[in-house]
Design a protein around this motif. Structure first.
Motif, PDB file in Angstrom:
ATOM      1  N   GLN A  64      18.897   1.398 -16.490  1.00 60.00           N
ATOM      2  CA  GLN A  64      20.004   2.046 -17.193  1.00 60.00           C
ATOM      3  C   GLN A  64      20.329   1.273 -18.463  1.00 60.00           C
ATOM      4  O   GLN A  64      20.513   0.058 -18.436  1.00 60.00           O
ATOM      5  CB  GLN A  64      21.229   2.114 -16.291  1.00 60.00           C
ATOM      6  CG  GLN A  64      22.212   3.137 -16.809  1.00 60.00           C
ATOM      7  CD  GLN A  64      23.504   3.152 -16.043  1.00 60.00           C
ATOM      8  OE1 GLN A  64      23.618   2.549 -14.984  1.00 60.00           O
ATOM      9  NE2 GLN A  64      24.492   3.825 -16.575  1.00 60.00           N
ATOM     10  N   PRO A  66      22.584   0.181 -21.790  1.00 58.39           N
ATOM     11  CA  PRO A  66      24.022  -0.004 -22.008  1.00 58.39           C
ATOM     12  C   PRO A  66      24.662   1.260 -22.571  1.00 58.39           C
ATOM     13  O   PRO A  66      23.996   2.027 -23.272  1.00 58.39           O
ATOM     14  CB  PRO A  66      24.076  -1.141 -23.036  1.00 58.39           C
ATOM     15  CG  PRO A  66      22.793  -1.860 -22.888  1.00 58.39           C
ATOM     16  CD  PRO A  66      21.788  -0.855 -22.445  1.00 58.39           C
ATOM     17  N   PRO A  67      25.955   1.483 -22.243  1.00 55.48           N
ATOM     18  CA  PRO A  67      26.573   2.766 -22.582  1.00 55.48           C
ATOM     19  C   PRO A  67      26.666   3.080 -24.075  1.00 55.48           C
ATOM     20  O   PRO A  67      26.895   4.225 -24.416  1.00 55.48           O
ATOM     21  CB  PRO A  67      27.978   2.670 -21.965  1.00 55.48           C
ATOM     22  CG  PRO A  67      28.131   1.284 -21.515  1.00 55.48           C
ATOM     23  CD  PRO A  67      26.822   0.646 -21.422  1.00 55.48           C
TER      24      PRO A  67
ATOM     25  N   THR B  15      24.847  -6.827 -22.066  1.00 47.41           N
ATOM     26  CA  THR B  15      26.033  -5.980 -22.006  1.00 47.41           C
ATOM     27  C   THR B  15      26.936  -6.438 -20.862  1.00 47.41           C
ATOM     28  O   THR B  15      26.462  -6.841 -19.807  1.00 47.41           O
ATOM     29  CB  THR B  15      25.620  -4.523 -21.761  1.00 47.41           C
ATOM     30  OG1 THR B  15      24.452  -4.272 -22.514  1.00 47.41           O
ATOM     31  CG2 THR B  15      26.705  -3.561 -22.162  1.00 47.41           C
ATOM     32  N   ASP B  19      31.165  -2.581 -18.705  1.00 52.33           N
ATOM     33  CA  ASP B  19      30.907  -1.453 -19.592  1.00 52.33           C
ATOM     34  C   ASP B  19      30.164  -0.332 -18.885  1.00 52.33           C
ATOM     35  O   ASP B  19      30.335   0.832 -19.214  1.00 52.33           O
ATOM     36  CB  ASP B  19      30.091  -1.909 -20.807  1.00 52.33           C
ATOM     37  CG  ASP B  19      30.975  -2.654 -21.796  1.00 52.33           C
ATOM     38  OD1 ASP B  19      32.186  -2.729 -21.524  1.00 52.33           O
ATOM     39  OD2 ASP B  19      30.449  -3.163 -22.795  1.00 52.33           O
ATOM     40  N   TYR B  20      29.313  -0.704 -17.938  1.00 50.62           N
ATOM     41  CA  TYR B  20      28.536   0.318 -17.219  1.00 50.62           C
ATOM     42  C   TYR B  20      29.447   1.190 -16.360  1.00 50.62           C
ATOM     43  O   TYR B  20      29.163   2.356 -16.136  1.00 50.62           O
ATOM     44  CB  TYR B  20      27.479  -0.339 -16.326  1.00 50.62           C
ATOM     45  CG  TYR B  20      26.299  -0.875 -17.071  1.00 50.62           C
ATOM     46  CD1 TYR B  20      25.278  -0.024 -17.483  1.00 50.62           C
ATOM     47  CD2 TYR B  20      26.189  -2.225 -17.362  1.00 50.62           C
ATOM     48  CE1 TYR B  20      24.186  -0.517 -18.167  1.00 50.62           C
ATOM     49  CE2 TYR B  20      25.102  -2.725 -18.052  1.00 50.62           C
ATOM     50  CZ  TYR B  20      24.090  -1.862 -18.453  1.00 50.62           C
ATOM     51  OH  TYR B  20      23.009  -2.340 -19.130  1.00 50.62           O
ATOM     52  N   GLN B  23      31.813   4.727 -17.910  1.00 46.70           N
ATOM     53  CA  GLN B  23      31.410   6.131 -18.012  1.00 46.70           C
ATOM     54  C   GLN B  23      31.004   6.663 -16.645  1.00 46.70           C
ATOM     55  O   GLN B  23      30.399   5.957 -15.853  1.00 46.70           O
ATOM     56  CB  GLN B  23      30.224   6.258 -18.959  1.00 46.70           C
ATOM     57  CG  GLN B  23      30.613   6.022 -20.393  1.00 46.70           C
ATOM     58  CD  GLN B  23      29.462   6.238 -21.343  1.00 46.70           C
ATOM     59  OE1 GLN B  23      28.357   6.564 -20.932  1.00 46.70           O
ATOM     60  NE2 GLN B  23      29.725   6.047 -22.614  1.00 46.70           N
ATOM     61  N   THR B  25      29.774  10.550 -14.560  1.00 50.54           N
ATOM     62  CA  THR B  25      29.412  11.962 -14.676  1.00 50.54           C
ATOM     63  C   THR B  25      30.199  12.737 -13.636  1.00 50.54           C
ATOM     64  O   THR B  25      30.194  12.365 -12.463  1.00 50.54           O
ATOM     65  CB  THR B  25      27.906  12.148 -14.412  1.00 50.54           C
ATOM     66  OG1 THR B  25      27.241  10.972 -14.811  1.00 50.54           O
ATOM     67  CG2 THR B  25      27.362  13.307 -15.165  1.00 50.54           C
ATOM     68  N   MET B  34      30.049  14.192 -19.030  1.00 52.25           N
ATOM     69  CA  MET B  34      30.056  12.739 -18.998  1.00 52.25           C
ATOM     70  C   MET B  34      31.404  12.309 -19.569  1.00 52.25           C
ATOM     71  O   MET B  34      31.762  12.694 -20.682  1.00 52.25           O
ATOM     72  CB  MET B  34      28.910  12.179 -19.832  1.00 52.25           C
ATOM     73  CG  MET B  34      28.781  10.682 -19.708  1.00 52.25           C
ATOM     74  SD  MET B  34      27.555  10.057 -20.829  1.00 52.25           S
ATOM     75  CE  MET B  34      26.143  10.214 -19.785  1.00 52.25           C
ATOM     76  N   ARG B  47      30.348  13.799 -23.384  1.00 51.33           N
ATOM     77  CA  ARG B  47      29.217  14.693 -23.588  1.00 51.33           C
ATOM     78  C   ARG B  47      29.246  15.800 -22.540  1.00 51.33           C
ATOM     79  O   ARG B  47      29.628  15.554 -21.403  1.00 51.33           O
ATOM     80  CB  ARG B  47      27.940  13.872 -23.407  1.00 51.33           C
ATOM     81  CG  ARG B  47      26.771  14.349 -24.195  1.00 51.33           C
ATOM     82  CD  ARG B  47      25.726  13.247 -24.192  1.00 51.33           C
ATOM     83  NE  ARG B  47      24.455  13.763 -23.749  1.00 51.33           N
ATOM     84  CZ  ARG B  47      23.407  12.996 -23.489  1.00 51.33           C
ATOM     85  NH1 ARG B  47      23.496  11.686 -23.573  1.00 51.33           N
ATOM     86  NH2 ARG B  47      22.274  13.538 -23.130  1.00 51.33           N
TER      87      ARG B  47
END
Lengths: 255, 69
Positions: A64, A66-67, B15, B19-20, B23, B25, B34, B47
């Motif tokens: 995944q 980073p956002p 990161t 932060d993960y 967000q 869904t 999203m 989104r």
């Protein structure tokens, strides 16, 4: 605020007396109500027979990102393709590409899903359809590219931990062969030409390969036609009609 | 600061794990979205993940608009 409330109340009053045909008089008022965001009338038209998938940003693989990255995730796309295949109301699929590429396996997975879809598919490359975006673009029944759009064809590379043995090279070579064979099977470009573009030197500043622009992509046989959204939708409707006709014919044969 | 390295950017500046989690869904009114959590228990649409072109016409779920569950 007062005005907004008044409009809302006026609307409610009318709803309570639906017998009186006042609709024509209220239309400018209704317009104001909508502009002020007071009413939320869901104006759902019937289901669209064309669905659209946008492949944007990076094609995300098993890791995944980073956002802050814009990504297309295969866990989103693949179930959507399954749903599109199953839903009888959906008759065609449009793919819009503006991608920098990404994970080879994820990109090939999406490409294989699209090429095996029984419904007509049309792809449109806008901006860029680079590296693994190329097999996705050619996987559809018909492909379009905007005149200004580009596609970078370059050899596969690996990031992260690499074991420095000859087998690593063979592994990479095999992976590349999968991409090359997919592209040559699903487009009109000959394998020699595709490989020639892929290993061209002096075109890209920091890489081996070629940046193919709109009309050149069509010239090489990679993409079927230069065009935009109008042409893409028209072609898709054409393919849908053809598909319907052939379905009717095959049904006739069975009977 | 200029870093003269071939190391990927995200290896040098990893990161933040949090932060993960920001967000997520969700499916809201049958539309996959999203969203990102904002301070006041609302979610901002980042989104629209739907493949139905009609879903993109909903003003209510346009990217940037806020929804609450």
């Amino acid at each position: 605020m007062d005005q907004e409330n008044r409009f809302a109340n006026a609307e409610n009053d009318e709803e309570q007396q639906p017998q009186q045909p006042k609709e024509e008089k209220t239309s400018p008022l209704l317009e104001k109500i909508q502009q002020l965001g007071q009413t939320n009338v869901p104006q759902l038209s019937q289901d669209s027979n064309i669905h659209c998938l946008t492949i944007v940003g990076q094609i995300e693989g098993h890791l995944q990102l980073p956002p802050q990255n814009k990504t297309t995730k295969y866990e989103h796309i693949i179930p959507q393709i399954v749903a599109i295949e199953q839903n009888p109301k959906i008759e065609g699929l449009l793919i819009i590409l503006n991608t920098v590429g990404g994970d080879v396996e994820a990109g090939l997975a999406i490409s294989e899903m699209l090429s095996s879809l029984s419904k007509p598919t049309v792809s449109l490359v806008l901006g860029g359809g680079h590296s693994i975006g190329v097999p996705i673009a050619v996987s559809c029944d018909y492909s379009f590219i905007a005149e200004t759009a580009t596609m970078t064809i370059h050899p596969i590379r690996l990031t992260g931990l690499v074991i420095g043995v000859p087998q690593t090279f063979e592994y990479l070579d095999k992976m590349q062969e999968r991409v090359v064979s997919f592209v040559t099977r699903h487009s009109k470009i000959p394998e020699e030409k595709f490989k020639e573009l892929m290993f061209e030197k002096g075109n890209l500043t920091r890489d081996i390969g070629t940046n193919v622009i709109g009309t050149d992509a069509v010239k090489y046989g990679l993409i079927d036609e230069v065009g935009g959204i109008g042409q893409a939708i028209r072609k898709l409707n054409e393919l849908i009609d053809l598909n319907k006709k052939s379905d009717e014919q095959s049904e006739g044969l069975v009977q | 600061m200029i870093l003269y390295t071939m190391m990927p950017h995200d290896l040098i500046f990893p990161t933040d794990e949090n932060d993960y989690g920001k967000q997520l869904t969700v499916t809201y009114d049958g539309i996959p979205l999203m969203v990102e959590k904002t301070e006041n228990a609302e979610y901002r649409v980042i989104r629209v993940l739907s493949s139905d072109p009609n879903h993109f016409l909903h003003q209510k779920y346009a990217p940037g608009s806020k929804i609450s569950f």
